[in-house]
Design an enzyme around this catalytic site. Structure first.
Site, short mmCIF file in Angstrom:
data_model
loop_
_atom_site.label_atom_id
_atom_site.label_comp_id
_atom_site.label_asym_id
_atom_site.label_seq_id
_atom_site.Cartn_x
_atom_site.Cartn_y
_atom_site.Cartn_z
CE LYS A 57 8.53 17.45 -1.12
NZ LYS A 57 9.08 16.22 -0.87
CG HIS A 111 5.94 10.07 -4.33
ND1 HIS A 111 5.63 8.37 -4.29
CD2 HIS A 111 5.73 10.47 -3.90
CE1 HIS A 111 5.30 9.34 -3.29
NE2 HIS A 111 5.14 10.21 -2.79
NE ARG A 128 2.69 13.10 -1.35
CZ ARG A 128 2.03 12.79 -2.52
NH1 ARG A 128 1.10 13.49 -2.54
NH2 ARG A 128 3.67 12.64 -3.68
CE1 TYR A 180 3.50 8.34 1.51
CE2 TYR A 180 4.46 8.19 -0.35
CZ TYR A 180 4.03 8.97 0.96
OH TYR A 180 4.45 10.53 0.60
NE ARG A 219 5.05 15.91 -2.61
CZ ARG A 219 5.17 15.91 -4.44
NH1 ARG A 219 3.96 16.40 -5.51
NH2 ARG A 219 5.55 14.98 -4.42
CG HIS A 246 2.25 14.00 6.92
ND1 HIS A 246 2.17 15.27 8.58
CD2 HIS A 246 2.78 12.74 8.04
CE1 HIS A 246 2.26 13.97 9.59
NE2 HIS A 246 2.78 12.82 9.13
#
Length: 295
Positions: free
Chosen positions: A61, A172, A149, A181, A33, A146
């Protein structure tokens, strides 16, 4: 990012300022990120003690520390950047990448501050304009932070890496995030479907019977094939009778080999043809032998 864009980017990477080029190399492999990339610590590179390397970072995050394995080549790039920062700022700057003074200058004048995401992507946009980096349609590529990624996630999916490994690598929280993805580029899908059908290209007369182009033209191709083709399994091929023609009225499998919807590959077609010729020859020989012995 499409592969043709990645090829052009790699071709012109050395035209970026060295610190920015190293940032791009890190993101191409790791898929961070943007906040994670910009805030990498100067001491982020870790050895596993067995000749391998890891990169340690703060997950943007989830606000926790995370590590991911990296290649020896990327470890060398990071070591070069560490030496660059230490030479400039000594121990007065604790991050791997720094910002620049006078953003609109052609030179990279380093400052002991974090680079902004706008500055990072601005370097890539200028590179795209300078070297006319375009996608397949001829449109100038609009770099966004982004995209690296997403590209890493998609490449790993396309390479057959298990989903739980990708989830761990990208950091994640849930499998559902990784599934974002799990799409295949049109070109990848096209190659896979063509590979699947590569050997199944002749009909019952040995004539080429390629699939219609529309069957290979979207991400719903495999589902389309399952829903719209009978796909009856045969010993030496398969049935390509469209479902719109209704149910097949051939009572048993033997009749399939003389049906115009039967598909096989050229090798098996030749085998089947030669085997039938052998059967006919064997029957004739048997009849002659029986006739001779009965007399």
């Amino acid at each position: 990012m499409p592969e043709e864009v990645m090829r052009q980017l790699n071709q012109h990477l050395d035209s970026l300022h060295e610190p920015v080029m190293r940032m791009v190399l890190v993101d191409i492999e790791c898929g961070f990120r943007i906040g994670e990339l910009l805030r990498l610590k100067l001491d982020c590179l870790k050895s596993n003690g067995k000749g391998g390397w890891y990169i340690q970072y703060q997950m943007y995050k989830m606000k926790k520390e995370h590590t991911k394995p990296i290649s020896n080549e990327l470890a060398g790039v990071i070591q070069e950047q560490q030496a660059y920062i230490r030479k400039l700022f000594g121990n007065n700057f604790s991050y791997l990448f720094c910002g620049r003074a006078r953003q609109h200058s052609k030179e990279f004048i380093p400052e002991p501050k974090l680079m902004t995401s706008a500055s990072f992507v601005g370097n890539l946009k200028r590179l795209a304009q300078q070297f006319e980096i375009k996608d397949q349609s001829g449109k100038l590529w609009d770099f966004q932070t982004h995209q690296f990624r997403h590209t890493v996630g998609t490449r790993m999916i396309n390479a057959g890496v298990p989903q739980h490994i990708i989830q761990r690598y990208l950091g994640h929280e849930s499998p559902e995030m990784t599934m974002l993805y799990a799409h295949i580029f049109d070109e990848t899908l096209r190659k896979e479907v063509e590979k699947y059908h590569e050997l199944k290209v002749v009909n019952f007369q040995g004539e080429t019977a390629e699939l219609d182009e529309t069957i290979l033209s979207s991400n719903d191709d495999l589902e389309w094939f399952k829903k719209n083709v009978q796909a009856r399994a045969l010993e030496h091929g398969y049935c390509a009778r469209p479902k719109v023609l209704g149910d097949c009225d051939i009572p048993d499998f033997d009749g399939c080999y003389n049906c115009p919807h039967w598909r096989t590959n050229k090798t098996l077609y030749q085998f089947k043809r030669h085997f039938r010729a052998y059967q006919q020859c064997f029957r004739k020989s048997s009849k002659l032998w029986l006739a001779a012995t009965s007399s």
